[in-house]
Design an enzyme around this catalytic site. Structure first.
Site, PDB file in Angstrom:
ATOM      1  N   SER A  79       0.838  -1.194   0.000  1.00 16.57           N
ATOM      2  CA  SER A  79       0.000   0.000   0.000  1.00 16.57           C
ATOM      3  C   SER A  79       0.867   1.235   0.000  1.00 16.57           C
ATOM      4  CB  SER A  79      -0.887   0.010   1.235  1.00 16.57           C
ATOM      5  OG  SER A  79      -0.055   0.133   2.372  1.00 16.57           O
ATOM      6  N   LYS A  80       0.292   2.278  -0.539  1.00 15.57           N
ATOM      7  CA  LYS A  80       0.997   3.554  -0.651  1.00 15.57           C
ATOM      8  C   LYS A  80       1.505   4.040   0.697  1.00 15.57           C
ATOM      9  CE  LYS A  80      -1.898   5.641  -3.907  1.00 15.57           C
ATOM     10  NZ  LYS A  80      -2.794   6.665  -4.218  1.00 15.57           N
ATOM     11  N   ARG A  81       0.739   3.725   1.740  1.00 19.42           N
ATOM     12  CA  ARG A  81       1.100   4.233   3.055  1.00 19.42           C
ATOM     13  C   ARG A  81       2.468   3.725   3.496  1.00 19.42           C
ATOM     14  NH1 ARG A  81      -1.275   2.503   7.353  1.00 19.42           N
ATOM     15  NH2 ARG A  81      -2.486   0.979   6.180  1.00 19.42           N
ATOM     16  N   LYS A  82       2.748   2.479   3.131  1.00 21.68           N
ATOM     17  CA  LYS A  82       3.995   1.881   3.624  1.00 21.68           C
ATOM     18  C   LYS A  82       5.124   1.889   2.603  1.00 21.68           C
ATOM     19  CE  LYS A  82       1.807  -0.777   7.133  1.00 21.68           C
ATOM     20  NZ  LYS A  82       1.184  -2.030   7.430  1.00 21.68           N
ATOM     21  N   THR A 103       4.028   3.028  -4.417  1.00 20.86           N
ATOM     22  CA  THR A 103       3.525   1.993  -5.330  1.00 20.86           C
ATOM     23  C   THR A 103       3.513   2.455  -6.782  1.00 20.86           C
ATOM     24  OG1 THR A 103       1.288   2.769  -4.929  1.00 20.86           O
ATOM     25  CG2 THR A 103       2.034   0.894  -3.611  1.00 20.86           C
TER      26      THR A 103
END
Ligand code: GLU
Length: 493
Positions: free
Chosen positions: A252-255, A258
């Protein structure tokens, strides 16, 4: 049978690394079997699809060296390859389903559907259509249509039994029909949903293997039902594991970034990202053996693709979920960068958009490139590494504190260095002579160069590690190097 695979991105955002991963497997599988690989744009979501996103997706895949045999940009015998341009075909197929009684019109209002959802939530039921319009008579349907009530078309789903199918990677899968929703096939704006368009197109485009992310497993029964209603042979299904963050959660973009654009902007060479994606597909590749073939990015990506295609076996993909391991990607990136000749590296920097500071003359660039490329992993490391060549660092007394030497010794070390460097004449101002002079001067003070070099690094580059110091000083020139030693000395007072 000619193998035909496809990647079918929805152009609703930045090009995702997951799309490239799925595209790569489809491409390699088709190549391995002498088949064709198709790129189809699934832009049925009219509010979220953009041309810009489509352009970026195609461009990113091309950047990675991928190409397709048919697609919206190059056409082909089964076009158009953009779903928004295939409306007629979906209308005809929906009409067929309605005529056969395999689909029905639904006039439920958004409010009614919302009430239904609230009630289902309260009753801890999964959200699903309750079949309200399933029993409308032909006359009721006509009356509602005459009254101008908007409708959608939904799929009829068996109420009993289970959908059983074989997945290339996962074997037999069984999903009970009662868990399958009466999917909307055609929206009230006349546009199809993903499910209808996807099945109709896969059939019309003669796709033999649908290789896609595992998030679509639960949709497979709807798709297989459509194949059955239309009387078509379904393709083989292969649901790939999703890319994961190191903690095994869904990428995910948060981690992790991407977007392929991110990696390009950071200066990961295309071949490094392609190599990395290939290693996610098959971890048994010998990374070292793969690095370094080809004399240009285009040739390298072509050779990598050739290798991955020759070795592509769906069965070898582990369903465990490949980890998008950024340290490994960075490592690969550094390896690929170091495989370039300095002149090629200069060209990559240029293509990537690096703007040289004016203080570094064109004649010095190859020397800078040669030493800097050994110490970077991505092209965006380059600027910070060489910026000291253009601008003197602002050093503080604190920066120059050393573990092994007292401040007085550092002071003496800098002083000694200046005295050793001054006699070098302009012509012998090269890294070997500089190194020699600095070593001698340290030894004459009773310590080694190693003991004091950190302070020299700080004085010249502002950082404890940077480009090789003597080369850096050679490029900076005698006058500027001495000036920096003197400034450092002043800061110690
Ligand atoms: N448009 C879908 C996606 O964006 C394609 C899924 C499929 O390959 O069937 O992932």
């Amino acid at each position: 049978m000619t193998v035909r695979t496809r990647v079918a991105p929805s152009p609703t955002g930045d090009p995702h690394v997951g799309t490239a991963y799925v595209a790569l497997i489809n491409l390699c599988f088709a190549r391995k079997h002498g088949g064709q690989f198709i790129l189809r744009v699934e832009d049925t979501d009219r509010t979220r699809s953009t041309q810009q996103s489509e352009g970026a997706i195609l461009e990113s895949l091309r950047w990675l060296g991928m190409s397709w045999d048919e697609g919206p940009d190059i056409g082909g015998p089964h076009g158009p390859y953009r779903q928004s341009e295939r409306g007629e075909s979906y209308q005809e197929h929906v009409a067929q389903l309605l005529a056969q009684g395999n689909a029905f019109k639904c006039f439920c209002t958004a409010e009614r559907l919302e009430e239904m959802r609230v009630a289902q939530r309260a009753a801890h039921q999964p959200p699903h259509y309750d079949g309200h319009c399933l029993t409308l008579t032909a006359q009721e349907v006509t009356e509602k249509e005459i009254a101008g009530i908007p409708s959608v078309v939904r799929l009829k789903v068996p109420s009993e039994g289970a959908c059983v199918f074989d997945d290339v990677l996962r074997g037999r899968i069984e999903i009970e029909w009662k868990t399958v929703d009466m999917q909307v096939l055609l929206k009230s704006d006349g546009f199809p949903t993903y499910h209808l368009a996807n099945v109709v197109d896969d059939h019309m485009m003669e796709i033999t293997h649908v290789i896609r992310g595992e998030e679509w497993i639960s949709s497979a029964p709807k798709h297989l039902l459509l194949y059955r209603y239309f009387g078509w042979n379904p393709p083989q299904l292969c649901h790939l594991p999703l890319l994961r963050n190191p903690d095994k959660s869904k990428l995910s973009k948060r981690k992790n970034p991407t977007s392929i654009l991110y990696y390009r902007e950071q200066g990961y060479p295309a071949e490094a990202l392609l190599h990395f994606l290939g290693s996610l597909i098959d971890a048994r590749n010998d990374d070292q053996a793969l690095i370094g073939h080809g004399h240009s990015t285009r040739e390298r990506t072509r050779l990598l693709l050739e290798y991955f295609s020759a070795h592509c076996e769906l069965e070898r993909i582990s369903v465990g979920g490949p980890v998008f391991d950024i340290p490994k990607l960075r490592w690969l990136s550094g390896q690929w960068i170091r495989r370039q000749a300095p002149s090629e590296f200069l060209q990559s920097l240029d293509e990537w958009g690096y703007a040289w500071p004016r203080a570094i003359s064109p004649q010095q660039r190859e020397h800078v490139a040669r030493i800097a490329m050994e110490r970077i992993e991505v092209l965006s490391d380059f600027g910070p590494l060489v910026e000291f060549l253009a601008e003197a660092p602002d050093v503080s007394r604190h920066d120059m504190a050393l573990e092994k030497l007292s401040e007085a010794q550092v002071h003496a070390g800098l002083q000694g260095a200046i005295e050793a460097l001054v006699p070098l004449d302009g012509a012998s101002w090269n890294q070997a002579a500089i190194g020699e002079a600095l070593k001698k001067s340290a030894a004459s003070m009773g310590f080694t160069l190693k003991d004091v070099v950190r302070a020299f690094y700080i004085a010249v580059t502002g950082k404890p590690t940077s480009l090789p110091l003597f080369d850096g000083m050679e490029i900076l020139g005698k006058e500027e190097s001495l000036r920096r030693f003197e400034i450092a000395l002043e800061r110690l007072h």
